[in-house]
Design an enzyme around this catalytic site. Structure first.
Site, PDB file in Angstrom:
ATOM      1  N   ALA A  60      47.331  42.810  33.887  1.00 19.78           N
ATOM      2  CA  ALA A  60      46.636  43.670  34.927  1.00 19.78           C
ATOM      3  C   ALA A  60      47.160  44.836  35.537  1.00 19.78           C
ATOM      4  CB  ALA A  60      44.889  43.501  35.398  1.00 19.78           C
TER       5      ALA A  60
ATOM      6  N   GLY B 169      46.493  38.898  32.597  1.00 18.52           N
ATOM      7  CA  GLY B 169      46.598  40.146  30.826  1.00 18.52           C
ATOM      8  C   GLY B 169      47.738  39.589  29.982  1.00 18.52           C
TER       9      GLY B 169
ATOM     10  N   GLU C  79      47.130  37.086  27.756  1.00 21.18           N
ATOM     11  CA  GLU C  79      45.743  37.171  27.039  1.00 21.18           C
ATOM     12  C   GLU C  79      45.781  38.232  26.187  1.00 21.18           C
ATOM     13  OE1 GLU C  79      44.359  38.077  30.764  1.00 21.18           O
ATOM     14  OE2 GLU C  79      42.495  36.879  30.059  1.00 21.18           O
TER      15      GLU C  79
ATOM     16  N   GLU D 282      45.524  34.307  37.353  1.00 24.97           N
ATOM     17  CA  GLU D 282      44.688  35.536  38.421  1.00 24.97           C
ATOM     18  C   GLU D 282      44.006  34.381  39.107  1.00 24.97           C
ATOM     19  OE1 GLU D 282      45.411  35.183  34.479  1.00 24.97           O
ATOM     20  OE2 GLU D 282      44.567  36.444  33.977  1.00 24.97           O
TER      21      GLU D 282
END
Ligand code: 3HC
Ligand code: NAI
Length: 704
Positions: A62, A103, A106, A126
């Site tokens: 992200a 992310g 992910e 994270e």
């Protein structure tokens, strides 16, 4: 700028996305990616899809910058994109190379198949931002590699090579190169095999197992104790428990809820601040990154004492040959032996191969003659902290060093501009303030003199990266950023002793706040004589500054700390523990009596407020004077050089978190204490200004 490009290889659509430098998944990328995937799904000529990153890397996850603005939830958010991928009726294969983190991983977990370069770095970091993987990572990863492995990956946050997961369901193939090519071949084959059937999804696998509950119970106990100040680890365990015990949809909802809770914690804000602060520190506004740098292929160090030898080890470790110069043979031999001992210790502990230790040792040339060092690209002076000696050394360096050599000083308190002025090339002079032990501590204050040339600064900042240091630029002042602030912190620590707090109570309060060590244990470790020497000089230069004399009295007893077997505490040979000292307790009691103070009980809160706000107030002066380029640089100095708790983001971040209005208010409250320096708690004008406007140090416009 974000770009997403789709190309075709037979009936396979290859979607490449990228947002330099790390392909983070900000809104523009998500929008373009969702559009490209939707188009490929809708295209009747496409049988399968490959998802690949541009620029040789998959994705760092992200876009962390969006966390502060809330932009991360704007549709299509990461969940939407991953749901689109996972729900595709056509098989999607992720082609992984470079880094595949957070992310990014992910997103890859949402794909139906994954092909990775064996050396690609994969991970869910994270936790280092005080978060948990919030886009399905805690639910899909355990379904692919098991709860125990997922726990290790997510709790550590460490990126690891893809090949560590060989044989697991995480990767369908590991390759040495061209992952997109291999992914395309796999995609075409799977499209044929599936013949229109739904492709396999991670969500359809199970993470349940009989050992999961005891494993997570054990993890909870360990994590609760090891990371007491950090909320993320326990929530990660909760999320993994949900993966093993709830339906995929419910587990995803649990993960989302826990992620949202973590996002608003001060700890996550502090860790995200530290992430960007560390990267900002390497930037100098008026020295563009395109500034040409000077080559550094050899170095000379003057002075083979504590610092000179530690600094030399940094260069040797980086493969840069070093001349080590001393005034006398005995000191030189001692220095060389210290370096050899350090390497021998590392070999003994298995941290270094004997051959590497030998190779590094061979890069060292001890010398007593300036004739040997003139050709070095950089020379770092680390002689006694005495202006007359330093001036003499720099006069000699000016005479012997080749044109273009960088002349650096490791001084911790002296005026670099004065040192530069004795040379005919002040533009080549810079401060390189290493911290002790110099071969271990990450922080390097790069001191920018009035005349330091931009390319000298740029070269020194690049050198810092080569030496694996975190460099922060400081202007010239007594103590630079870190030690100038520390002086105020230590003055308060000693006033607190005068008033009734014992050193052990002060250390305990600081350590509870999160400091690696309290001020008295640190002083005992560094040597109380260093501060004594500095106080004596400052007392001559600034006779008006009010000090507690208790530390001087301790030094008069020869209690310099661990190295003399006693300081604020007693020490036993071969034992690093600090023991309460009757001698010190008596000394303090007599001192309080001599200055006419009746000791009072001082609360932990008062101790912490006085010590930390002393740092903050001086930090505000340093910022206003332009000694520090930005508030976050001050935070980095304290996080990397002074053991300030990382989960509080540094002193300036901590003050911002409390609010500068509240900080100023507390300082005025502390000013009512009749003991100590009456002017100490006058809030710096910058604090007053920001408090009045609702501003913060780390927001734009904090500088006057
Ligand atoms: N978001 C935004 N910017 C990022 C970023 C990210 N995820 N990762 C790196 N950057 C920026 C850096 O701030 C830096 O910017 P600058 O040039 O303006 O200073 C630039 O990219 C280059 O970064 P580095 O200097 O760190 O480059 P390196 O090559 O040394 O390291 C890296 C690359 C290993 C990818 C490292 O940057 C890194 O570890 N990044 C963070 C990865 C991470 O934490 N990902 C998880 C994000 S949270 C998430 O995905 C939530 C999800 O679960 C919902
Ligand atoms: P030290 O006393 O351990 O070493 C100094 C060395 O310099 C001695 O070996 C001495 O023989 C040598 N020396 C003295 N005059 C010399 C000359 N004219 N030419 C060549 N060598 C000479 O001192 P230390 O602790 O290594 O400090 C060195 C410098 O680093 C000082 O400026 C100090 O302020 C600074 N510094 C020290 C830190 C520490 O924690 N010790 C931390 C950061 C900076």
């Amino acid at each position: 700028m974000s770009t997403v490009e789709t190309s075709r290889s037979g009936s396979v659509a290859v979607v490449r996305f990228g947002e330099p430098p790390v392909n983070s998944l900000g809104l523009a990328t998500r929008q373009a990616l969702a559009a490209a995937i939707s188009a490929a799904i809708a295209d009747p000529g496409v049988s399968a899809i490959v998802l690949a990153g541009r620029n040789g890397t998959f994705s760092a996850g992200a876009d962390i910058k969006e966390f502060a603005t809330g932009g991360m939830i704007t549709a299509p958010n990461l969940h939407d994109v991953i749901a689109l991928v996972a729900g595709s009726p056509k098989p999607i294969v992720a082609a992984i190379e470079g880094t595949c983190l957070g992310g990014g991983l992910e997103l890859a977990l949402g794909a139906h198949y994954r092909v990775a370069v064996a050396t690609a770095k994969v991970g869910l970091p994270e936790v280092k931002l005080g978060l948990l993987p919030g886009a399905g990572g805690t639910q899909r990863l355990p379904r692919l590699i098991g709860v125990e492995n997922a726990l290790n990956v997510i709790l550590s946050g460490e990126p690891v090579p893809a090949k560590l997961f060989a044989g697991s369901a995480l990767f369908d193939a590991l390759v040495n190169e061209d992952p997109a090519g291999a992914a395309t071949t796999l995609a075409a084959a799977k499209a044929g095999e599936l013949a229109g059937k739904a492709p396999p999804r991670a969500r359809d696998r199970s993470a349940a197992g009989p050992l999961v509950e005891p494993l997570l119970g054990f993890a909870r106990t360990t994590a609760g104790a090891a990371y007491a100040a950090y909320p993320a680890p326990l929530k990660i365990i909760d999320a993994l428990e949900a993966a093993a015990t709830q339906s995929f949809e419910d587990g995803l909802a649990t993960e989302r809820q826990l992620f949202a809770e973590l996002m608003v914690t001060p700890v996550s804000r502090a860790l995200r601040h530290a992430f960007f602060a560390e990267r900002a520190a390497s930037k100098i506004p008026d020295v563009p990154e395109s500034t040409p740098v000077r080559p550094i292929a050899s170095a000379a160090i003057i002075g083979a004492g504590t610092m000179g030898t530690g600094i030399a080890i940094n260069f040797l470790n980086a493969g840069i040959p070093v001349f080590l110069l001393e005034v006398g043979k005995e000191a030189l031999d001692k220095g060389v032996a210290r370096i050899a001992d350090t390497y021998a210790g590392q070999v003994k502990k298995g941290r270094l191969k004997p051959a590497d230790a030998e190779a590094r040792g061979k890069l060292l040339t001890p010398t007593l003659s300036y004739d040997d060092i003139g050709g070095a690209d950089i020379v770092i002076e680390a002689v006694f902290e005495d202006m007359a000696i330093k001036e003499k050394v720099f006069t000699t360096l000016d005479a012997v060093m080749k044109p273009g050599a960088i002349l650096a000083s490791n001084t911790s308190t002296l005026d670099l501009d004065r040192i530069a002025a004795v040379t005919k090339r002040p533009g080549d002079v810079v401060g390189t303030h290493f911290f002790s032990p110099a071969n271990i501590m990450k922080l390097l204050e790069v001191v920018r003199g009035k005349a330091t040339a931009p390319d000298v600064l740029a070269t020194t900042m690049k050198l810092a990266r080569t030496l694996k240091k975190t460099a922060v630029v400081s202007g010239v002042c007594d103590g630079f950023i870190g030690n100038r602030m520390l002086e105020q912190y230590l003055r308060q620590a000693l006033f607190l002793v005068d008033e009734g707090a014992d050193p052990a109570a002060i250390d305990a309060a600081c350590e509870k706040f999160g400091f690696a060590m309290g001020p008295f244990r640190v002083s005992d470790l560094a040597g109380n004589d260093i501060g004594w020497h500095i106080r004596k000089r400052r007392a001559l230069e600034h006779p008006d500054v009010v000090y507690s004399k208790i530390a001087d009295k301790l030094c008069e007893l020869g209690r310099f700390g661990q190295k003399t077997g006693g300081g604020w505490y007693d020490y036993k040979p071969g034992d690093r523990n600090a023991y309460p000292s009757k001698v010190v307790a008596d000394l303090i009691a007599a001192h309080r009596q001599a200055i006419g103070v009746t000791p009072r009980k001082v609360s932990s809160r008062e101790i912490v407020d006085r010590l930390v706000f002393a740092l903050v107030n001086e930090g505000a002066h340093i910022l206003a004077e332009g000694i520090a380029q930005r508030a976050s640089d001050i935070d980095i100095v304290y996080l990397t050089g002074y053991g300030f708790p990382v989960f509080r983001g540094g002193p300036m971040c901590y003050a911002d978190e409390i609010g500068l209005y509240a900080v100023a208010l507390r300082m005025r409250e502390l000013a009512r204490n009749p003991y100590g320096d009456p002017g100490f708690w006058t809030p710096a004008p910058l604090i007053e200004r920001l408090a009045a406007s609702g501003g913060s140090f780390n927001s734009a416009g904090a500088r006057p």
